[in-house]
Design an enzyme around this catalytic site. Structure first.
Site, mmCIF file in Angstrom:
data_model
loop_
_atom_site.group_PDB
_atom_site.id
_atom_site.type_symbol
_atom_site.label_atom_id
_atom_site.label_comp_id
_atom_site.label_asym_id
_atom_site.label_seq_id
_atom_site.Cartn_x
_atom_site.Cartn_y
_atom_site.Cartn_z
ATOM 1 C CD GLU A 19 -5.824 8.591 10.816
ATOM 2 O OE1 GLU A 19 -5.300 7.475 10.986
ATOM 3 O OE2 GLU A 19 -6.072 9.060 9.690
ATOM 4 C CE LYS A 51 -3.007 2.889 2.833
ATOM 5 N NZ LYS A 51 -3.727 3.084 4.103
ATOM 6 C CD GLU A 54 -7.147 3.138 1.867
ATOM 7 O OE1 GLU A 54 -6.870 4.296 2.247
ATOM 8 O OE2 GLU A 54 -7.998 2.886 0.991
ATOM 9 C CD GLU A 57 -9.991 8.474 -0.695
ATOM 10 O OE1 GLU A 57 -9.275 8.460 0.328
ATOM 11 O OE2 GLU A 57 -10.278 7.457 -1.348
#
Length: 391
Positions: free
Chosen positions: A194, A149, A238, A373
C-alpha cells in the site's frame, strides 16, 4: 561508481537501507550504506520535526549535491518508539543489474549468506482468543454507534538462535512480493502493498487498500473470489472509509481525482484498491504529506480520534512503527512512503523480530474470519523467515 551484479548481491553489501519494487528488468531500488546524518523525533510533531531537521542539514551541503533520506515513522503520537530519518553516506540506485553508487566512502564487500534456522514463533501481546475477543468488542462498539470502523492488529514474536540474516530476508521478501514495496529502515523490514503517498514535483498519488479475500493460486477459484470481493457490501463499506479518509485530507492541499475501486491481487491475498491522484496547490515534501494523510482509515478507522482510542483500549500494546509511513525523500521534497504493513521490527541484538498484522473491523465483521485474515497477512514475513524456500 557502477557495478554490474544481481540484486541479491547488492543487498549483501553490509546491511543496507532498502527501498525496492518490481521484478526482472523492471526491478528498481534505492539502497543506502552508512550514516551522514540521523534525526529522531517523537510525539505529534514528529513528521514536521524530521522534515525540518533534514531540510536544515541539506542546506549545509555543497551546491549541486542531492541528498536522499530514508525514514520510518511511528504509528501513534504517544508511541514509545522513535521515528527515525537517516541520510546514508553512500546511495546506490539499482536498475537492470547495474548498481550506481554516489557519496563518500567505500562500498562494502558482499558477505556470505547465513543458513536460515527454524524460528520459535510465539504469541505477542494478543493471543488468538484475545484477538477474537477484541474484534467482538469492536463490533459491539460499532453497533452502539461509538465508532464506524476500527482496525485491530495483533503481533507475533519470532526468536532465532543467531542474529537474523536481514539481507537474505530482504531478498526473499522482494522476490516473493514484486508488486509491493520492500523496505528496510532502522530494523523495520517488510514488503508493503500500500502506497500511502508519492510525490514528484507537484504531482501526488496514493493507492488505498481495504477489504480483502484470500488468494489460493487456483485461477478459476480466485476469479470467483475476486468477483465476490468486488460485489461485497461489507468490504466496500470498509474500503470507502479508507479511500475517503485519504482523498479528503489530500483535497486540503491539492486538486484530486479518485478512481473507482478495483481488485488488486497479491501472492497470498487480494484487496479492493483505489487510486488517488492530484496536483499540489504549492510544493510540500513527501514526508509532510505523509503526516497529513496518516493515519488513513485503512490502518486506524473512522472517526480517527475515536478509532485511536478504541485501538489503544482493545489492542493494549504499542504498535511502534507498524502501520506508520516508511520510505524515502530527497532534498527537493520528492519521495515515496508506503504504509508499514506485512512487516516486522528486528530487535537491537538481531535475535528476534516482532511481526504485525491487522484487519479492518466494520459492522458484520466475524471474529474468526478476521483472525484468519491476519494469519494470511502474516504469511509474507513468515515464509520469508522460513528455512524452507517457497516453490
Amino acid at each position: 561508481m557502477r557495478v554490474t551484479e544481481p540484486f541479491a548481491t547488492s543487498l549483501r553489501r553490509g546491511v543496507p537501507l532498502v527501498w525496492a519494487t518490481g521484478a526482472g528488468p523492471d526491478l528498481t531500488a534505492v539502497l543506502g550504506w552508512g550514516e551522514a546524518f540521523r534525526a529522531t523525533a517523537q510525539g505529534s510533531d514528529r513528521f514536521t520535526e524530521l522534515d525540518a531537521a533534514f531540510s536544515a542539514w541539506a542546506s549545509t551541503q555543497p551546491a549541486g549535491s542531492k541528498p536522499l533520506a530514508f525514514a520510518t515513522v511511528a504509528f501513534a503520537d504517544d508511541s514509545a518508539a522513535e521515528s527515525v530519518l537517516v541520510v546514508p553516506a553512500l546511495v546506490g540506485r539499482w536498475a537492470g543489474r547495474i548498481l550506481t553508487v554516489t557519496g563518500a566512502g567505500d562500498l562494502p564487500e558482499p558477505t556470505e549468506p547465513c543458513e536460515f534456522e527454524e524460528l520459535d514463533l510465539l504469541p505477542g501481546q494478543l493471543t488468538r482468543q484475545r484477538y477474537r475477543d477484541a474484534v467482538a468488542a469492536a463490533v459491539e462498539r460499532i453497533r452502539t454507534g461509538e465508532v464506524e470502523k476500527v482496525v485491530i492488529a495483533r503481533d507475533l514474536v519470532a526468536d532465532a538462535p543467531e542474529p537474523l540474516d536481514v539481507p537474505a530476508l530482504v531478498a526473499r521478501l522482494q522476490q516473493a512480493n514484486t508488486a509491493s514495496w520492500t523496505f528496510h529502515v532502522d530494523g523495520l523490514v517488510g514488503s508493503s502493498p500500500e502506497m500511502l503517498i508519492a510525490t514528484q514535483g507537484r504531482a501526488v498519488r496514493s493507492q488505498v487498500l481495504a477489504g480483502s479475500a484470500p488468494v489460493t493460486g487456483d485461477v478459476h477459484a480466485d476469479d470467483v473470489t475476486a468477483t465476490r470481493l468486488a460485489a461485497s457490501a461489507k468490504d466496500h463499506a470498509e474500503h470507502a472509509f479508507a479511500a475517503r479518509s485519504v482523498a479528503e485530507r489530500l483535497a486540503s492541499v491539492a486538486e484530486v481525482a479518485t478512481r473507482d475501486p478495483q481488485v488488486k491481487r497479491l501472492p497470498r491475498i487480494m484487496h479492493l484498491a483505489t487510486d488517488i491522484t492530484g496536483t499540489l496547490d504549492e510544493p510540500h515534501s513527501a514526508l509532510v504529506l505523509a503526516g497529513l494523510v496518516h493515519p488513513s482509515a485503512a490502518v486506524c478507522g473512522t472517526p480517527t480520534d475515536v478509532a485511536f482510542r478504541v485501538i489503544a483500549e482493545l489492542e493494549g500494546f504499542d504498535r511502534g512503527r507498524y502501520a506508520g509511513p516508511v520510505g524515502w525523500l530527497d532534498a527537493d521534497g520528492n519521495g515515496e512512503f508506503a504504509i508499514a504493513l506485512r512487516c516486522g521490527q528486528v530487535s537491537r541484538d538481531g535475535r528476534s523480530i516482532r511481526l504485525f498484522a491487522g484487519g479492518g473491523i466494520v459492522a458484520g465483521s466475524v471474529p474468526s474470519d478476521e483472525l484468519a485474515e491476519t494469519a494470511r497477512k502474516f504469511l509474507p514475513m513468515y515464509e520469508a523467515l522460513s528455512p524452507v524456500d517457497r516453490p
